[in-house]
Enzyme design. Sequence first.
Site, PDB file in Angstrom:
ATOM      1  N   HIS A  90       1.004  -1.257  -0.101  1.00  4.92           N
ATOM      2  CA  HIS A  90      -0.160  -0.093   0.198  1.00  4.92           C
ATOM      3  C   HIS A  90       0.998   1.228  -0.060  1.00  4.92           C
ATOM      4  O   HIS A  90       1.897   1.367   0.633  1.00  4.92           O
ATOM      5  CB  HIS A  90      -1.053   0.172   1.379  1.00  4.92           C
ATOM      6  CG  HIS A  90      -1.403   1.397   1.457  1.00  4.92           C
ATOM      7  ND1 HIS A  90      -2.609   1.655   1.011  1.00  4.92           N
ATOM      8  CD2 HIS A  90      -1.155   2.524   1.988  1.00  4.92           C
ATOM      9  CE1 HIS A  90      -3.023   2.959   1.177  1.00  4.92           C
ATOM     10  NE2 HIS A  90      -2.016   3.543   1.879  1.00  4.92           N
ATOM     11  N   GLU A 133      -2.600   8.805   7.176  1.00  2.42           N
ATOM     12  CA  GLU A 133      -1.812   7.217   7.260  1.00  2.42           C
ATOM     13  C   GLU A 133      -1.087   7.113   8.144  1.00  2.42           C
ATOM     14  O   GLU A 133      -0.858   6.190   8.866  1.00  2.42           O
ATOM     15  CB  GLU A 133      -1.872   6.666   5.948  1.00  2.42           C
ATOM     16  CG  GLU A 133      -3.153   6.537   5.174  1.00  2.42           C
ATOM     17  CD  GLU A 133      -3.099   6.240   3.664  1.00  2.42           C
ATOM     18  OE1 GLU A 133      -1.885   6.221   3.285  1.00  2.42           O
ATOM     19  OE2 GLU A 133      -3.990   5.992   3.072  1.00  2.42           O
TER      20      GLU A 133
HETATM   21  P1  IDP Z   1      -4.162   1.302  -4.448  1.00  4.93           P
HETATM   22  O1  IDP Z   1      -3.715   0.599  -3.428  1.00  4.93           O
HETATM   23  O2  IDP Z   1      -3.506   1.270  -5.743  1.00  4.93           O
HETATM   24  O3  IDP Z   1      -4.171   2.982  -4.093  1.00  4.93           O
HETATM   25  P2  IDP Z   1      -7.242   1.376  -3.902  1.00  4.93           P
HETATM   26  O4  IDP Z   1      -8.175   1.729  -5.114  1.00  4.93           O
HETATM   27  O5  IDP Z   1      -7.071   2.430  -3.069  1.00  4.93           O
HETATM   28  O6  IDP Z   1      -5.514   1.115  -4.859  1.00  4.93           O
HETATM   29  O7  IDP Z   1      -7.689   0.105  -3.311  1.00  4.93           O
HETATM   30  C1  IDP Z   1      -7.198  -0.414  -2.124  1.00  4.93           C
HETATM   31  C2  IDP Z   1      -6.779  -1.685  -2.099  1.00  4.93           C
HETATM   32  O8  IDP Z   1      -8.149  -2.569  -2.446  1.00  4.93           O
HETATM   33  C3  IDP Z   1      -6.017  -2.356  -3.216  1.00  4.93           C
HETATM   34  O9  IDP Z   1      -4.491  -2.108  -3.222  1.00  4.93           O
HETATM   35  C4  IDP Z   1      -6.121  -3.597  -3.372  1.00  4.93           C
HETATM   36  O10 IDP Z   1      -5.451  -4.604  -2.439  1.00  4.93           O
HETATM   37  C5  IDP Z   1      -7.733  -3.587  -3.348  1.00  4.93           C
HETATM   38  N1  IDP Z   1      -8.511  -3.445  -4.544  1.00  4.93           N
HETATM   39  C6  IDP Z   1      -8.657  -2.414  -5.157  1.00  4.93           C
HETATM   40  N2  IDP Z   1      -9.412  -2.517  -6.322  1.00  4.93           N
HETATM   41  C7  IDP Z   1      -9.750  -3.785  -6.298  1.00  4.93           C
HETATM   42  C8  IDP Z   1     -10.559  -4.737  -7.158  1.00  4.93           C
HETATM   43  O11 IDP Z   1     -11.176  -4.425  -8.204  1.00  4.93           O
HETATM   44  N3  IDP Z   1     -10.861  -5.972  -6.844  1.00  4.93           N
HETATM   45  C9  IDP Z   1      -9.957  -6.459  -5.706  1.00  4.93           C
HETATM   46  N4  IDP Z   1      -9.422  -5.754  -4.976  1.00  4.93           N
HETATM   47  C10 IDP Z   1      -9.161  -4.504  -5.209  1.00  4.93           C
HETATM   48 MG    MG Z   2      -5.473   3.665  -2.471  1.00  6.62          MG
END
Ligand code: IDP
Ligand code: MG
Length: 147
Positions: A115, A126
């Site tokens: 993350h 965070e």
């Molecule tokens: P990021 O970590 O790249 O910022 P975010 O959209 O903030 O992405 O999503 C948080 C976390 O949720 C992602 O890192 C991933 O672990 C999970 N995630 C995001 N989109 C999906 C999805 O479409 N399917 C399954 N898990 C997802």
């Molecule tokens: Mg994110």
Amino acid sequence: MQRTLILAKPDTVCKHVVGAVTTKFEQVGLVLRAMKMLRLSAKQAEEFYKEHLGKPFYGPLIKFMTSAPIVAMVWEGENAIAVARSVMGATNSTEAAIGTIRRHYGTDNRYNAVHGSDSLTSALREINFFFKPEEIYTYNDNDCKRD
Ligand code: IDP
Ligand code: MG
């Protein structure tokens, strides 16, 4: 100087690649200011990811993030937030650019190794979520020179 919050997610811990992932941030010149291993409770994970509440992946994400310990880190540098996100690669590991952490160590769009904060506001929130001010260390390279 900017600071960003990075998490080595449970998949990184279980694959024994915390060191390899950490090295990637060192290699782009970011400086480590804080680091701790912990296991998130469901309540903590829900709070941390509250912006995603209601999305289809929210429940499975909470389950994943609480499945094993994580390693939380604060990295500092010029444009640390963007630099870290670029080293990490796209959210979906299968679409992340070659050479990025997620492409190398992630599996898909949930099990994606790391993350990283996505803005200054998120980074502040965070970092405070995981670290007390006294757990974040300022030092310079000369501090550990031999006498
Ligand atoms: P990021 O970590 O790249 O910022 P975010 O959209 O903030 O992405 O999503 C948080 C976390 O949720 C992602 O890192 C991933 O672990 C999970 N995630 C995001 N989109 C999906 C999805 O479409 N399917 C399954 N898990 C997802
Ligand atoms: Mg994110």
